[in-house]
Scaffold this motif. Structure first.
Motif, PDB file in Angstrom:
ATOM      1  N   LEU A  16       0.733  -0.964  -0.499  1.00 26.44           N
ATOM      2  CA  LEU A  16       0.368   0.161  -0.066  1.00 26.44           C
ATOM      3  C   LEU A  16       0.863   1.002  -0.258  1.00 26.44           C
ATOM      4  CD1 LEU A  16      -3.467  -0.900   2.573  1.00 26.44           C
ATOM      5  CD2 LEU A  16      -2.704  -1.479   0.440  1.00 26.44           C
ATOM      6  N   ASN A 153      -7.266  -4.556   4.311  1.00 26.21           N
ATOM      7  CA  ASN A 153      -6.392  -4.931   3.059  1.00 26.21           C
ATOM      8  C   ASN A 153      -6.902  -5.828   2.860  1.00 26.21           C
ATOM      9  OD1 ASN A 153      -5.183  -4.817   0.828  1.00 26.21           O
ATOM     10  ND2 ASN A 153      -3.291  -4.623   2.011  1.00 26.21           N
ATOM     11  N   ASP A 154      -7.838  -6.218   2.834  1.00 21.26           N
ATOM     12  CA  ASP A 154      -8.924  -7.710   2.359  1.00 21.26           C
ATOM     13  C   ASP A 154      -9.908  -7.794   0.858  1.00 21.26           C
ATOM     14  OD1 ASP A 154     -10.698  -6.089   2.527  1.00 21.26           O
ATOM     15  OD2 ASP A 154     -12.187  -7.163   3.673  1.00 21.26           O
ATOM     16  N   SER A 155      -8.792  -6.926  -0.271  1.00 23.96           N
ATOM     17  CA  SER A 155      -9.387  -7.347  -1.296  1.00 23.96           C
ATOM     18  C   SER A 155      -8.085  -7.000  -2.358  1.00 23.96           C
ATOM     19  CB  SER A 155     -10.392  -5.851  -2.004  1.00 23.96           C
ATOM     20  OG  SER A 155     -10.943  -5.953  -2.784  1.00 23.96           O
ATOM     21  N   THR A 156      -8.602  -6.054  -3.974  1.00 23.69           N
ATOM     22  CA  THR A 156      -7.403  -6.285  -4.951  1.00 23.69           C
ATOM     23  C   THR A 156      -6.193  -5.493  -4.237  1.00 23.69           C
ATOM     24  OG1 THR A 156      -8.156  -4.298  -5.580  1.00 23.69           O
ATOM     25  CG2 THR A 156      -9.421  -6.702  -6.183  1.00 23.69           C
ATOM     26  N   GLU A 157      -5.495  -5.152  -4.939  1.00 28.70           N
ATOM     27  CA  GLU A 157      -4.408  -4.031  -4.510  1.00 28.70           C
ATOM     28  C   GLU A 157      -4.897  -2.843  -4.877  1.00 28.70           C
ATOM     29  OE1 GLU A 157      -0.132  -3.350  -6.255  1.00 28.70           O
ATOM     30  OE2 GLU A 157      -0.003  -6.102  -5.719  1.00 28.70           O
ATOM     31  N   ALA A 158      -5.533  -2.945  -5.821  1.00 29.16           N
ATOM     32  CA  ALA A 158      -5.886  -1.550  -6.283  1.00 29.16           C
ATOM     33  C   ALA A 158      -6.977  -1.153  -5.465  1.00 29.16           C
ATOM     34  CB  ALA A 158      -6.482  -1.790  -7.311  1.00 29.16           C
ATOM     35  N   GLU A 159      -7.803  -2.254  -4.985  1.00 28.34           N
ATOM     36  CA  GLU A 159      -8.136  -1.852  -3.849  1.00 28.34           C
ATOM     37  C   GLU A 159      -8.042  -0.999  -3.137  1.00 28.34           C
ATOM     38  OE1 GLU A 159     -11.425  -0.530  -2.374  1.00 28.34           O
ATOM     39  OE2 GLU A 159     -11.871  -0.872  -4.302  1.00 28.34           O
ATOM     40  N   GLY A 160      -6.872  -2.058  -2.435  1.00 29.17           N
ATOM     41  CA  GLY A 160      -6.112  -1.702  -0.942  1.00 29.17           C
ATOM     42  C   GLY A 160      -5.694  -0.718  -0.864  1.00 29.17           C
ATOM     43  N   SER A 162      -6.186   1.983  -2.919  1.00 33.04           N
ATOM     44  CA  SER A 162      -7.047   3.364  -3.137  1.00 33.04           C
ATOM     45  C   SER A 162      -8.084   3.266  -1.801  1.00 33.04           C
ATOM     46  CB  SER A 162      -8.601   2.369  -4.209  1.00 33.04           C
ATOM     47  OG  SER A 162      -9.593   3.727  -4.454  1.00 33.04           O
ATOM     48  N   ARG A 163      -7.803   2.500  -1.044  1.00 30.92           N
ATOM     49  CA  ARG A 163      -8.075   2.675   0.226  1.00 30.92           C
ATOM     50  C   ARG A 163      -6.892   3.558   1.262  1.00 30.92           C
ATOM     51  NH1 ARG A 163     -10.754  -3.261   2.256  1.00 30.92           N
ATOM     52  NH2 ARG A 163     -12.100  -3.430   0.653  1.00 30.92           N
TER      53      ARG A 163
END
Length: 172
Positions: A16, A153-160, A162-163
């Motif tokens: 991240l 951070n429990d989803s895709t790398e891109a989603e993490g 973004s969060r």
């Protein structure tokens, strides 16, 4: 503003942080000084001997230092002067960090235990017993009175990423 990023092993802090640094060139990321060989581990750090670390600490080079897991960690003062500074910290050192940086902002990166276990296992660096011990430490509570922004951070790398970027943007 200075941001400490903390969280359990396997939460994806380094991933991240790398994503944030790519998206936000205004962030000054601190290259920690650690008492282990530079080729060990996945992050970019300056590896030094224990004696070198102590000498630099005595010389006042570190704005912040702590010990964890048998290693010494230091945050060089000369890397903490930019308008937006971020470092990979330790939950155990946050009380002291707050006294050094009174306006410190904290982001806790975490994930459910089963995801942490899968990520740690995929790294191939720890035994099953090591992973179990790391999972026991994953629920470590922050020191009393310390507020933090939590990024799950429990989803895709891109989603993490973004969060994580959204959490940075929300810090005041």
């Amino acid at each position: 503003m200075i941001i400490a990023v903390v969280g359990p092993s396997g939460a994806g802090k380094d991933t991240l942080i790398a994503g944030a640094l790519s998206a936000r060139p205004d962030i000054q990321f601190v290259r920690r000084v650690i008492t282990r060989p530079s080729e060990a581990g996945s992050e970019d750090f300056e590896g030094v001997t224990f004696d070198e670390f102590v000498a630099r600490k005595v010389d006042g080079e570190f704005a912040l230092d702590w010990e964890a897991h048998g290693l010494c960690y230091g945050i060089p003062k000369d890397q903490t002067t930019a308008p937006l500074v971020m470092f990979n910290g330790s939950r155990q050192a946050l009380g002291f960090a707050m006294s050094v940086f009174p306006d410190l902002r904290i982001i806790v990166v975490t994930a459910p235990d089963h995801i942490l276990a899968d990520r740690l296992s995929a790294r191939g660096r720890e035994t099953r017993a090591d992973i179990e011990n790391r999972l026991k430490r994953a629920t470590f509570e922050l020191p009393e009175g310390i507020d933090a922004t939590v990024v799950v951070n429990d989803s895709t790398e891109a989603e993490g990423i973004s969060r994580f970027l959204a959490a940075i943007a929300d810090l005041k």
